[in-house]
Design a protein around this motif. Structure first.
Motif, PDB file in Angstrom:
ATOM      1  N   CYS A 184       0.737  -1.122  -0.106  1.00  0.00           N
ATOM      2  CA  CYS A 184      -0.024   0.035   0.138  1.00  0.00           C
ATOM      3  C   CYS A 184       0.799   1.266   0.040  1.00  0.00           C
ATOM      4  CB  CYS A 184      -0.888   0.044   1.299  1.00  0.00           C
ATOM      5  SG  CYS A 184      -2.012  -1.456   1.416  1.00  0.00           S
ATOM      6  N   ASP A 200       2.113  -1.395  -4.627  1.00  0.00           N
ATOM      7  CA  ASP A 200       0.522  -1.114  -4.528  1.00  0.00           C
ATOM      8  C   ASP A 200      -0.119  -1.746  -5.308  1.00  0.00           C
ATOM      9  OD1 ASP A 200      -0.243   1.942  -3.055  1.00  0.00           O
ATOM     10  OD2 ASP A 200      -1.635   1.109  -4.514  1.00  0.00           O
ATOM     11  N   ALA A 204      -2.264  -6.315  -1.250  1.00  0.00           N
ATOM     12  CA  ALA A 204      -1.752  -6.595   0.074  1.00  0.00           C
ATOM     13  C   ALA A 204      -2.465  -7.811   0.382  1.00  0.00           C
ATOM     14  CB  ALA A 204      -2.104  -5.516   1.015  1.00  0.00           C
ATOM     15  N   PHE A 237       2.310   1.481   6.030  1.00  0.00           N
ATOM     16  CA  PHE A 237       2.153   2.871   6.535  1.00  0.00           C
ATOM     17  C   PHE A 237       0.748   3.298   6.004  1.00  0.00           C
ATOM     18  CE2 PHE A 237       6.755   2.115   6.530  1.00  0.00           C
ATOM     19  CZ  PHE A 237       7.130   2.355   8.152  1.00  0.00           C
ATOM     20  N   ASN A 238      -0.264   3.466   6.846  1.00  0.00           N
ATOM     21  CA  ASN A 238      -1.197   4.455   6.688  1.00  0.00           C
ATOM     22  C   ASN A 238      -2.193   3.343   5.634  1.00  0.00           C
ATOM     23  OD1 ASN A 238      -0.586   6.527   8.190  1.00  0.00           O
ATOM     24  ND2 ASN A 238       0.758   7.103   6.266  1.00  0.00           N
TER      25      ASN A 238
HETATM   26  C1  LIG Z   1      -3.742   6.076   2.349  1.00  0.00           C
HETATM   27  S1  LIG Z   1      -2.792   5.541   0.977  1.00  0.00           S
HETATM   28  C2  LIG Z   1      -1.028   5.303   2.012  1.00  0.00           C
HETATM   29  C3  LIG Z   1      -0.128   5.265   1.092  1.00  0.00           C
HETATM   30  C4  LIG Z   1       1.162   5.485   1.891  1.00  0.00           C
HETATM   31  N1  LIG Z   1       1.722   4.095   2.375  1.00  0.00           N
HETATM   32  C5  LIG Z   1       1.367   6.644   2.587  1.00  0.00           C
HETATM   33  O1  LIG Z   1       1.757   6.272   3.880  1.00  0.00           O
HETATM   34  O2  LIG Z   1       1.622   7.648   2.122  1.00  0.00           O
HETATM   35  C6  LIG Z   1      -3.410   3.823   0.925  1.00  0.00           C
HETATM   36  C7  LIG Z   1      -2.858   3.008  -0.352  1.00  0.00           C
HETATM   37  O3  LIG Z   1      -3.180   1.790  -0.205  1.00  0.00           O
HETATM   38  C8  LIG Z   1      -3.444   1.215  -1.563  1.00  0.00           C
HETATM   39  N2  LIG Z   1      -4.107   0.148  -1.667  1.00  0.00           N
HETATM   40  C9  LIG Z   1      -5.818   0.086  -1.442  1.00  0.00           C
HETATM   41  N3  LIG Z   1      -6.129  -1.171  -1.333  1.00  0.00           N
HETATM   42  C10 LIG Z   1      -4.893  -1.871  -1.570  1.00  0.00           C
HETATM   43  C11 LIG Z   1      -4.729  -3.408  -1.590  1.00  0.00           C
HETATM   44  N4  LIG Z   1      -5.742  -4.154  -1.524  1.00  0.00           N
HETATM   45  N5  LIG Z   1      -3.471  -3.643  -1.910  1.00  0.00           N
HETATM   46  C12 LIG Z   1      -2.741  -2.934  -1.961  1.00  0.00           C
HETATM   47  N6  LIG Z   1      -2.668  -1.615  -1.982  1.00  0.00           N
HETATM   48  C13 LIG Z   1      -3.885  -1.085  -1.714  1.00  0.00           C
HETATM   49  C14 LIG Z   1      -3.989   2.395  -2.208  1.00  0.00           C
HETATM   50  O4  LIG Z   1      -3.716   2.463  -3.848  1.00  0.00           O
HETATM   51  C15 LIG Z   1      -3.118   3.720  -1.794  1.00  0.00           C
HETATM   52  O5  LIG Z   1      -2.099   4.097  -2.421  1.00  0.00           O
END
Ligand SMILES: C[S@@+](CC[C@H](N)C(=O)[O-])C[C@H]1O[C@@H](n2cnc3c(N)ncnc32)[C@H](O)[C@@H]1O
Length: 258
Positions: A60, A88, A114, A128-129
């Motif tokens: 993510c 991601d 993920a 993270f987040n």
């Molecule tokens: C709030 S952002 C956080 C981004 C970064 N880690 C940060 O701390 O700034 C959440 C991220 O999760 C990704 N995401 C959502 N569902 C996901 C999944 N099932 N598997 C992987 N990534 C995912 C979204 O594309 C987004 O980029």
């Protein structure tokens, strides 16, 4: 406060990358400015030392989150040559092109869910987040899959599920309007979508407020960890505030055999 699973714009598969990065680029700057995880950087060095690993697989990743600045601090403190693979489900192609692999940071250009991490991606798994995006069963699966693959897992969120933080996060549009000129990469589109057609303040505020409602408490995170029945894992969880930001975390790693 009861957890609620409400949609976020960044969850929508059809949400365009240009709009998705309005949030993730802002988050990257916010973390660069506030360094919210620095008080617990020792947890990362502990995991590295205890598991003898220097490679991280970040899930993510968005625009890279804290890693863009955290990697230098971690390299300095640990004295190790660290490599980070950012991944991601919806990879940020602009960021992937711009990262310099010599810095230790690589962005995997293909989608990595993920919930289905390829088993050949070995390393300390970090989110993270990102963890709050998943409802409880899926959130548990993420932790359990790390355990099944005998990999450490580190979850950090600049969130705490309290009414105080819900109301506090109502200030998000003000922060966004103030910080946008410094968000990277600089673009005319971002300025238009922030100051002329205020899509960025609406979307970022919605996703931030919903994130507060969706995040997990340290107790809920620890319950999930214990449900894995991984007796050989060391688990640590907690919450704190840093520069006004709420932080919640869970760290788990297989203990060394004595
Ligand atoms: C709030 S952002 C956080 C981004 C970064 N880690 C940060 O701390 O700034 C959440 C991220 O999760 C990704 N995401 C959502 N569902 C996901 C999944 N099932 N598997 C992987 N990534 C995912 C979204 O594309 C987004 O980029």
């Amino acid at each position: 406060m009861k957890r609620m699973q409400i949609f976020e714009f960044t969850d929508l598969p059809w949400w365009p990358e240009v709009l998705r990065s309005l949030l993730t680029d802002f988050l990257e700057l916010l973390m660069k400015v506030t360094q919210p995880f620095s008080p617990k950087i020792s947890l990362l060095t502990e995991v590295m030392k205890e598991t003898k690993q220097t490679r991280f697989v970040d899930l993510c990743s968005g625009s890279g989150g804290p890693w863009l600045s955290l990697i230098k601090d971690l390299q300095k403190i640990s004295g190790e040559n660290i490599s980070i693979l950012l991944t991601d489900k919806y990879p940020n192609s602009e960021r992937a092109k711009k990262l310099n692999p010599i810095s230790g940071l690589n962005y995997f250009p293909y989608s990595v869910d993920a919930l289905a991490v390829p088993s050949d991606l070995k390393g300390i798994r970090t989110l993270f987040n990102g963890f709050h995006h998943f409802p409880p069963d899926y959130a548990f699966d993420i932790i359990n899959d790390a355990v099944k693959n005998d990999q450490p897992i580190v979850v950090f969120e600049i969130l705490q599920r309290t009414w105080f933080d819900f109301f506090y996060f109502m200030l998000t549009p003000i922060n966004l309007l103030l910080l946008t000129p410094w968000v990277q990469p600089r673009s005319i589109t971002r300025l238009i979508l922030t100051y002329l057609i205020p899509i960025a303040p609406i979307v970022v505020s919605w996703d931030s407020l919903v994130s507060i409602l969706r995040c997990y408490t340290p107790e809920e995170l620890m319950n999930m960890a214990h449900q894995t029945n991984a007796k050989h894992y060391i688990w640590k969880t907690g919450k704190y505030r840093h520069k006004g930001l709420p932080v919640t975390f869970l760290v788990g790693y297989p203990a060394k055999e004595k």
